[in-house]
Enzyme design. Structure first.
Site, PDB file in Angstrom:
ATOM      1  N   GLY A   1     -11.140 -46.667 122.551  1.00 18.66           N
ATOM      2  CA  GLY A   1     -10.564 -47.433 121.557  1.00 18.66           C
ATOM      3  C   GLY A   1     -10.791 -49.047 121.971  1.00 18.66           C
TER       4      GLY A   1
ATOM      5  N   GLY B   1      -8.830 -51.855 120.668  1.00 22.33           N
ATOM      6  CA  GLY B   1      -7.680 -52.765 120.424  1.00 22.33           C
ATOM      7  C   GLY B   1      -7.151 -53.431 121.429  1.00 22.33           C
TER       8      GLY B   1
ATOM      9  N   GLY C   1      -7.053 -51.270 124.700  1.00 25.12           N
ATOM     10  CA  GLY C   1      -8.607 -50.659 125.124  1.00 25.12           C
ATOM     11  C   GLY C   1      -9.232 -51.926 125.771  1.00 25.12           C
TER      12      GLY C   1
ATOM     13  CG  PHE D   1      10.767 -60.911 117.294  1.00 31.90           C
ATOM     14  CD1 PHE D   1      10.181 -61.988 116.952  1.00 31.90           C
ATOM     15  CD2 PHE D   1      10.379 -59.847 116.856  1.00 31.90           C
ATOM     16  CE1 PHE D   1       9.040 -62.020 116.017  1.00 31.90           C
ATOM     17  CE2 PHE D   1       9.319 -59.553 115.849  1.00 31.90           C
ATOM     18  CZ  PHE D   1       8.677 -60.723 115.635  1.00 31.90           C
TER      19      PHE D   1
ATOM     20  CD  GLN E   1      10.013 -50.194 114.993  1.00 29.88           C
ATOM     21  OE1 GLN E   1       9.014 -50.810 115.031  1.00 29.88           O
ATOM     22  NE2 GLN E   1      11.074 -50.221 115.546  1.00 29.88           N
TER      23      GLN E   1
ATOM     24  CG  HIS F   1       8.818 -53.876 110.292  1.00 24.13           C
ATOM     25  ND1 HIS F   1       9.413 -54.884 109.402  1.00 24.13           N
ATOM     26  CD2 HIS F   1       8.539 -54.309 111.397  1.00 24.13           C
ATOM     27  CE1 HIS F   1       9.329 -56.148 109.960  1.00 24.13           C
ATOM     28  NE2 HIS F   1       8.878 -55.748 111.190  1.00 24.13           N
TER      29      HIS F   1
ATOM     30  CG  LEU G   1       4.990 -55.945 109.003  1.00 24.45           C
ATOM     31  CD1 LEU G   1       5.808 -54.740 109.002  1.00 24.45           C
ATOM     32  CD2 LEU G   1       4.905 -56.418 110.536  1.00 24.45           C
TER      33      LEU G   1
ATOM     34  CD  GLU H   1      12.425 -57.884 114.264  1.00 19.98           C
ATOM     35  OE1 GLU H   1      12.121 -56.686 113.843  1.00 19.98           O
ATOM     36  OE2 GLU H   1      12.751 -58.010 115.305  1.00 19.98           O
TER      37      GLU H   1
ATOM     38  NE  ARG I   1      10.832 -54.691 114.326  1.00 23.02           N
ATOM     39  CZ  ARG I   1       9.623 -54.856 114.436  1.00 23.02           C
ATOM     40  NH1 ARG I   1       8.652 -53.838 114.632  1.00 23.02           N
ATOM     41  NH2 ARG I   1       9.026 -56.204 114.780  1.00 23.02           N
TER      42      ARG I   1
ATOM     43  CG  HIS J   1       5.872 -51.405 111.906  1.00 19.65           C
ATOM     44  ND1 HIS J   1       4.697 -51.974 111.434  1.00 19.65           N
ATOM     45  CD2 HIS J   1       6.231 -52.102 112.942  1.00 19.65           C
ATOM     46  CE1 HIS J   1       4.504 -53.242 112.341  1.00 19.65           C
ATOM     47  NE2 HIS J   1       5.365 -53.107 112.863  1.00 19.65           N
TER      48      HIS J   1
ATOM     49  CD  GLU K   1       1.126 -47.635 117.112  1.00 20.60           C
ATOM     50  OE1 GLU K   1       0.732 -49.129 116.902  1.00 20.60           O
ATOM     51  OE2 GLU K   1       1.859 -47.220 116.225  1.00 20.60           O
TER      52      GLU K   1
ATOM     53  NE  ARG L   1       6.754 -51.183 118.386  1.00 17.77           N
ATOM     54  CZ  ARG L   1       6.329 -52.483 117.791  1.00 17.77           C
ATOM     55  NH1 ARG L   1       6.716 -53.640 118.240  1.00 17.77           N
ATOM     56  NH2 ARG L   1       5.826 -52.562 116.411  1.00 17.77           N
TER      57      ARG L   1
ATOM     58  CB  SER M   1       4.048 -52.679 120.219  1.00 14.25           C
ATOM     59  OG  SER M   1       2.829 -52.061 120.302  1.00 14.25           O
TER      60      SER M   1
HETATM   61  C1  LIG Z   1       1.238 -55.196 110.756  1.00 14.51           C
HETATM   62  C2  LIG Z   1       1.830 -54.784 111.985  1.00 14.51           C
HETATM   63  C3  LIG Z   1       2.404 -56.303 112.788  1.00 14.51           C
HETATM   64  C4  LIG Z   1       2.741 -55.868 114.026  1.00 14.51           C
HETATM   65  N1  LIG Z   1       3.547 -56.953 114.786  1.00 14.51           N
HETATM   66  C5  LIG Z   1       3.864 -56.823 115.914  1.00 14.51           C
HETATM   67  C6  LIG Z   1       4.381 -57.827 116.799  1.00 14.51           C
HETATM   68  O1  LIG Z   1       4.470 -58.753 116.080  1.00 14.51           O
HETATM   69  N2  LIG Z   1       4.722 -57.826 118.232  1.00 14.51           N
HETATM   70  C7  LIG Z   1       4.524 -56.452 118.582  1.00 14.51           C
HETATM   71  O2  LIG Z   1       4.742 -56.458 119.873  1.00 14.51           O
HETATM   72  N3  LIG Z   1       3.926 -55.611 117.918  1.00 14.51           N
HETATM   73  C8  LIG Z   1       3.479 -55.453 116.641  1.00 14.51           C
HETATM   74  N4  LIG Z   1       3.003 -54.717 116.015  1.00 14.51           N
HETATM   75  C9  LIG Z   1       2.503 -53.244 116.841  1.00 14.51           C
HETATM   76  C10 LIG Z   1       1.282 -53.544 117.287  1.00 14.51           C
HETATM   77  O3  LIG Z   1       0.360 -54.432 116.855  1.00 14.51           O
HETATM   78  C11 LIG Z   1       0.692 -52.328 117.880  1.00 14.51           C
HETATM   79  O4  LIG Z   1       1.315 -51.190 118.156  1.00 14.51           O
HETATM   80  C12 LIG Z   1      -0.589 -52.606 118.906  1.00 14.51           C
HETATM   81  O5  LIG Z   1      -1.511 -53.801 118.463  1.00 14.51           O
HETATM   82  C13 LIG Z   1      -1.406 -51.092 119.061  1.00 14.51           C
HETATM   83  O6  LIG Z   1      -2.555 -51.634 119.709  1.00 14.51           O
HETATM   84  P1  LIG Z   1      -3.259 -50.275 120.509  1.00 14.51           P
HETATM   85  O7  LIG Z   1      -4.521 -51.278 121.307  1.00 14.51           O
HETATM   86  O8  LIG Z   1      -2.617 -49.434 121.022  1.00 14.51           O
HETATM   87  O9  LIG Z   1      -4.264 -50.021 119.024  1.00 14.51           O
HETATM   88  P2  LIG Z   1      -5.257 -50.623 117.782  1.00 14.51           P
HETATM   89  O10 LIG Z   1      -5.085 -52.235 118.231  1.00 14.51           O
HETATM   90  O11 LIG Z   1      -4.795 -49.940 116.718  1.00 14.51           O
HETATM   91  O12 LIG Z   1      -6.573 -50.141 118.327  1.00 14.51           O
HETATM   92  C14 LIG Z   1      -6.848 -48.866 118.295  1.00 14.51           C
HETATM   93  C15 LIG Z   1      -8.345 -48.829 118.649  1.00 14.51           C
HETATM   94  O13 LIG Z   1      -8.830 -47.468 118.843  1.00 14.51           O
HETATM   95  C16 LIG Z   1      -9.899 -47.182 118.212  1.00 14.51           C
HETATM   96  N5  LIG Z   1     -10.091 -45.855 117.809  1.00 14.51           N
HETATM   97  C17 LIG Z   1      -9.153 -44.929 117.052  1.00 14.51           C
HETATM   98  N6  LIG Z   1      -9.585 -43.782 116.903  1.00 14.51           N
HETATM   99  C18 LIG Z   1     -10.611 -43.910 117.583  1.00 14.51           C
HETATM  100  C19 LIG Z   1     -11.699 -42.466 117.647  1.00 14.51           C
HETATM  101  N7  LIG Z   1     -11.453 -41.390 117.132  1.00 14.51           N
HETATM  102  N8  LIG Z   1     -12.833 -42.777 118.467  1.00 14.51           N
HETATM  103  C20 LIG Z   1     -12.918 -44.228 119.051  1.00 14.51           C
HETATM  104  N9  LIG Z   1     -12.262 -45.154 118.970  1.00 14.51           N
HETATM  105  C21 LIG Z   1     -10.928 -44.862 118.318  1.00 14.51           C
HETATM  106  C22 LIG Z   1     -10.016 -48.302 117.164  1.00 14.51           C
HETATM  107  O14 LIG Z   1     -11.372 -48.479 116.738  1.00 14.51           O
HETATM  108  C23 LIG Z   1      -9.457 -49.180 117.637  1.00 14.51           C
HETATM  109  O15 LIG Z   1     -10.201 -50.059 118.342  1.00 14.51           O
HETATM  110  C24 LIG Z   1       2.260 -54.498 114.630  1.00 14.51           C
HETATM  111  C25 LIG Z   1       2.008 -53.604 114.108  1.00 14.51           C
HETATM  112  C26 LIG Z   1       1.629 -53.874 112.773  1.00 14.51           C
HETATM  113  C27 LIG Z   1       0.762 -52.968 111.895  1.00 14.51           C
END
Ligand SMILES: Cc1cc2nc3c(=O)[nH]c(=O)nc-3n(C[C@H](O)[C@H](O)[C@H](O)COP(=O)(O)OP(=O)(O)OC[C@H]3O[C@@H](n4cnc5c(N)ncnc54)[C@H](O)[C@@H]3O)c2cc1C
Ligand code: FES
Lengths: 587, 251
Positions: free
Chosen positions: A12, A14, A17, A116, A240, A242, A252, A255, A286, A353, A383, A394, A399
């Site tokens: 991953g 994101g 990662g 927030f 959660q 939202h 979304l 907030e 929330r 959410h 996440e 949360r 997050s």
């Molecule tokens: C619209 C929205 C608004 C938000 N706003 C806020 C905020 O203001 N403040 C806050 O704190 N949180 C917020 N959140 C929550 C927060 O953004 C997420 O929980 C957080 O960004 C998740 O990050 P992550 O790195 O865990 O996952 P992600 O950013 O989702 O990344 C997942 C990664 O895993 C990879 N992946 C998935 N499956 C596989 C697989 N099988 N093999 C290889 N790679 C894979 C994908 O390619 C991606 O790169 C929000 C969420 C959303 C949806």
């Protein structure tokens, strides 16, 4: 099949990662496998902010932040982890600023902060400005900044590689991680990555709901891969909702809109949150706000011909403030609804959410095989993981914080482990499970279609395990999911090719969603109380005597071969309580 | 407090389905070297997105139709494509806004190798991005707290921080179509983002990179990129500012 060898593999790209990758690459030979190009990750969709008690604009401290996090999570939070989160928040934000993140600034040139939901001064006295932000694109800026720094550090990416299996090997009675198996989208080739340590950072699983803020690609692949190999999933019943998703679409609206002064109104124009949360009003946590919205709707005060939504009213805020602080979400309203937020309120409804639950880890990011035993070489953050800093609900902005604090920790811990550990020998035929899964789907001529099953799954989840749940609704979800899992065995796809076969991958992703939906529903059925995001109308109170504990769900297989059956076995894990004893939760 | 006006929201409630034709450029080298245009007729609410239409086709009719997508609301940059001859994000384009009375054409963005249907090879695009040093460079010891930056200095480069690397701009540029070596607007936008960041100290180096024969001077100011940007970035203006900085060495 190709075999690769790396010290550390991160699944991953994101926020979690890439934060891990920046640390791990400095310390060990690291590969990042990601099914999306890094900048496509859903972290980029996050809008509102990232919490840290910087105290740049008013008095604040990490202890208040810890308390808010624990209370926000309805006391199911592991308090040792929450304390780390709140303390390390400050450096996490400063790290990002030094990496180049363009935060909004105060008149003094320091990082600006805003209000927030659930973040308060002096243990709930009044809202506090704790969210560091960059307009309403904080997640976008975090994702870009981390990618930029990955480019700077020369992080090695395998883009559009889908990790589909986690290799676990038993050595001297200890289950260890040996690596992962991935499917390359461009070619259809299967790759085995042998690694001393593996970090899951593959994000959430919101796509089993219909109305959701989550991307199409958030299908819980990491959770499913670990679960299928006998590892537990923690607190999966806690999801959660939202309060402010665009009506019917789920997109979304942060907030932060309420943090800037936005107000929720019912069809009579009434600011109904005053009734439910006299102090925090629209900025209560929330779960509280989402339930209040649905209570208004159920009691006939919803808006529109079907009375199925309420309004987010920003019309009293100056257009300059909307342009400067909320440019993206006001544009969403214009693009997708044809509504001008300067003059008209925006129709909203709660949207699925965030997964509070996930792969259980300790505060170093090490994955747990049960309540106490770690799996050597296996880590998770973001996440996909459950540390648990979010407990039953949360807090907003926690997050983006979590992915930075625990992404960094997991990246360091994994690389340090790689520096001392040996490779675990690969199993005899490491790609077997993935190869047979791919083959089965390519060759199947069954009558079922992926899109139909997914749609029915999403509909049953929205109808039965959303904001309000009862034994009856959850049971009907459990039954429906069982039916869908059975039909899934007869699913077929149209694209039989190897090149960019997204038809095949959507089928595989659906399999993951079905497994996780089952875990969620079964966990929810057993939790006969209401806490945070899990609200049981038949058990409306929190029950600390029987349920102040984390759910641990395991996959249990009985029988062998084609007649093998699997089911969910539940166990429980104590909550770590340090400073704060459970109290009634009021906002 | 007056009751909020509800007309507009109600107007969005009713769905009047229409039948629309999507004419899609298909290519799958695994099957054939030929490019074909295929028509799909679907019944759909015109207030839905082009991405919804593509999903409908893929999910109900032809599972082999291949495209990239993730967020579905214009944030991740996965689904830039040429829709009715103009680069747009499929998830940010509503069907009603692109004249559904006539067949709607959908084809991959230009100037990058097509791999299958609407999927192109993004590697050259990301390589150009990586080549402009797209990261903050600072000298000296790190401060304990954050670096200070005034709100005005922060505002100076705000526009170019919005880029989602979707390639809509670069792949709408005639210079890029004809000369694959040109960095392209997106890379310049991302260089701009750092050149004009008051905290950064590598502006000169970045300008030298862009002073190259395949750098900013190739830009012929056709404004295609500005029109194509789904984030509303004034791309051409940013390129002009970089050109000016190269002449004056002031930024
Ligand atoms: C619209 C929205 C608004 C938000 N706003 C806020 C905020 O203001 N403040 C806050 O704190 N949180 C917020 N959140 C929550 C927060 O953004 C997420 O929980 C957080 O960004 C998740 O990050 P992550 O790195 O865990 O996952 P992600 O950013 O989702 O990344 C997942 C990664 O895993 C990879 N992946 C998935 N499956 C596989 C697989 N099988 N093999 C290889 N790679 C894979 C994908 O390619 C991606 O790169 C929000 C969420 C959303 C949806
Ligand atoms: S799907 Fe993310 S930008 Fe269109």
């Amino acid at each position: 099949m190709k075999i690769h060898k790396y010290d550390t593999v991160i699944v991953g790209a994101g926020g979690a990662g890439m934060r891990a990758a920046i640390e791990a690459t400095k310390r060990s030979r690291t590969a990042v496998l990601t099914k999306l190009y890094p900048t496509r990750s859903h972290t980029g969709a996050a809008q509102g902010g990232m919490a840290a008690a910087l105290a740049n604009v008013e008095e604040d401290n990490w202890e208040w932040h810890t308390f808010d996090t624990v209370k926000g999570g309805d006391y199911l939070v592991d308090q040792d982890a929450a304390e780390i989160l709140a303390k390390e928040a400050i450096d996490a934000v400063l790290d990002l600023e030094k990496m180049g993140l363009p935060f909004n600034r105060t008149p003094d040139g320091t990082i600006d902060q805003r209000r927030f939901g659930g973040h308060t001064r002096s243990h709930g006295e009044a809202p506090v400005r704790r969210a560091c932000y960059a307009a309403d694109r904080t997640g976008h800026m975090i994702l870009q900044t981390l990618y930029q720094n990955c480019v700077k550090e020369g992080v090695e990416f395998f883009n559009e590689f889908y990790v589909l299996d986690q290799l676990i090997v038993e050595e001297d009675g200890v289950r260890k991680s040996a690596g992962v198996v991935a499917y390359e989208l461009a070619t259809g080739e299967i790759h085995v990555f042998q690694a001393k340590s593996v970090v899951y950072a593959s994000g959430g699983t919101g796509k089993f709901f219909k109305v959701t803020s989550n991307a199409h690609t958030l299908t819980g692949d990491g959770q499913a891969a670990c679960y299928r190999r006998g590892l537990p999933l923690e607190d999966m019943e806690f999801f959660q909702f939202h309060p402010t998703g665009i009506w019917r679409m789920g997109i979304l609206l942060t907030e932060g809109a309420r943090g800037e002064g936005g107000i929720l109104r019912n069809k009579d124009g009434e600011r109904f949150m005053e009734k439910y949360a006299p102090v925090m009003k629209d900025l209560a946590s929330r779960d509280v706000v989402s339930r209040s919205i649905y209570t208004e709707i159920r009691e006939g005060r919803g808006c529109g011909p079907e009375g199925d939504h309420v309004f987010l009213d920003l019309t009293h805020l100056p257009p300059e403030q909307l342009d400067a602080k909320l440019p993206d979400i006001t544009e969403f309203a214009r693009t997708y609804l044809g509504i001008e937020p300067y003059t008209d309120p925006i129709p909203i409804q709660p949207t699925a959410h965030y997964a509070m639950g996930g792969i259980p880890t300790n505060v170093k990011g090490e994955v747990l095989a049960d309540n106490t035993t770690v799996v050597p070489g296996l880590y998770a953050a973001g996440e996909v993981a459950c540390v648990s800093v979010h407990g039953a609900n949360r807090l907003g902005t926690n997050s983006l914080l979590d992915i930075n604090v625990f992404g960094k920790r997991a990246g360091i811990a994994a690389a340090e482990y790689s520096a001392t550990a040996d490779y675990v020998e690969l199993p005899e035929n490491p790609a077997e499970l993935v190869a047979s899964q791919v083959e089965r789907l390519r060759e199947s001529t069954g009558p079922e279609r992926v899109a139909d099953i997914r749609k029915e799954l999403q509909e049953t989840m929205d109808a039965n395990v959303m904001v309000f749940r009862t034994e009856q609704t959850i049971k009907s979800a459990v039954e429906k999911i069982a039916e869908l899992r059975d039909r899934y065995l007869r699913v077929s796809i149209q694209d039989k090719g190897k090149r960019f076969n997204t038809d095949l991958l959507e089928a595989i992703e659906l399999g993951n969603l079905l497994d996780l939906a089952e875990v969620m529903a079964v966990s929810a059925l057993a939790r006969k109380e209401s806490r945070g995001g899990h609200y049981r109308e038949d058990f409306p109170n929190r029950d600390d005597v029987n349920f102040m504990r984390h759910t641990m769900a395991y996959r249990e297989v009985t029988g062998e071969g084609p007649s093998a059956k699997d089911s969910v076995r539940l166990d429980y894990k104590p909550v770590v309580t340090t400073r704060y004893q459970p109290m009634e939760r009021k906002y | 407090m007056a009751t909020p006006v509800m007309d507009k929201a109600q107007a969005t409630a009713t769905a009047d389905y229409i039948t629309a034709t999507f004419r899609i450029r298909r290519f799958n080298p695994e099957e054939s070297d030929a490019v074909i245009w295929e028509d799909f007729q679907i019944t759909i609410d015109p207030k839905e997105r082009v991405l919804d239409a593509l999903h409908k086709i893929k999910w109900d009719t032809d599972g082999t139709l291949t495209f990239r997508r993730s967020c579905a609301h214009g944030i991740c940059g996965s689904d830039a494509m040429r829709i009715n001859g103009r680069n747009r994000l499929a998830c940010k384009t509503l069907i009603k806004d692109i004249n559904p009375d006539k067949p709607i054409t959908v084809e991959p963005i230009k100037g990058l190798t097509v791999l299958k249907d609407l999927v192109v090879d993004m590697e050259p695009f990301f390589q150009a991005f990586r080549d402009v040093m797209p990261f903050l460079v600072t000298e000296g010891n790190e401060p304990t707290r954050e670096r200070l930056q005034s709100a005005e200095d922060r505002e100076r480069f705000d526009d170019t921080t919005k880029c989602i690397l979707c390639a809509a701009c670069t792949s709408s540029c005639p210079v890029f179509w004809n000369d694959g070596q040109y960095f392209g607007p997106a890379a310049i936008v991302n260089a701009h983002r750092f050149i004009f960041d008051s905290r950064d100290e590598a502006g000169e180096q970045r300008l030298e990179i862009l002073n190259d024969k395949d750098g900013v001077w190739r830009c012929r100011t056709t404004f295609n990129c500005t029109d194509a940007c789904p984030r509303g970035i004034e791309v051409t203006k940013a390129i002009q500012e970089v050109k000016r900085a190269l002449i004056t060495r002031r930024f």
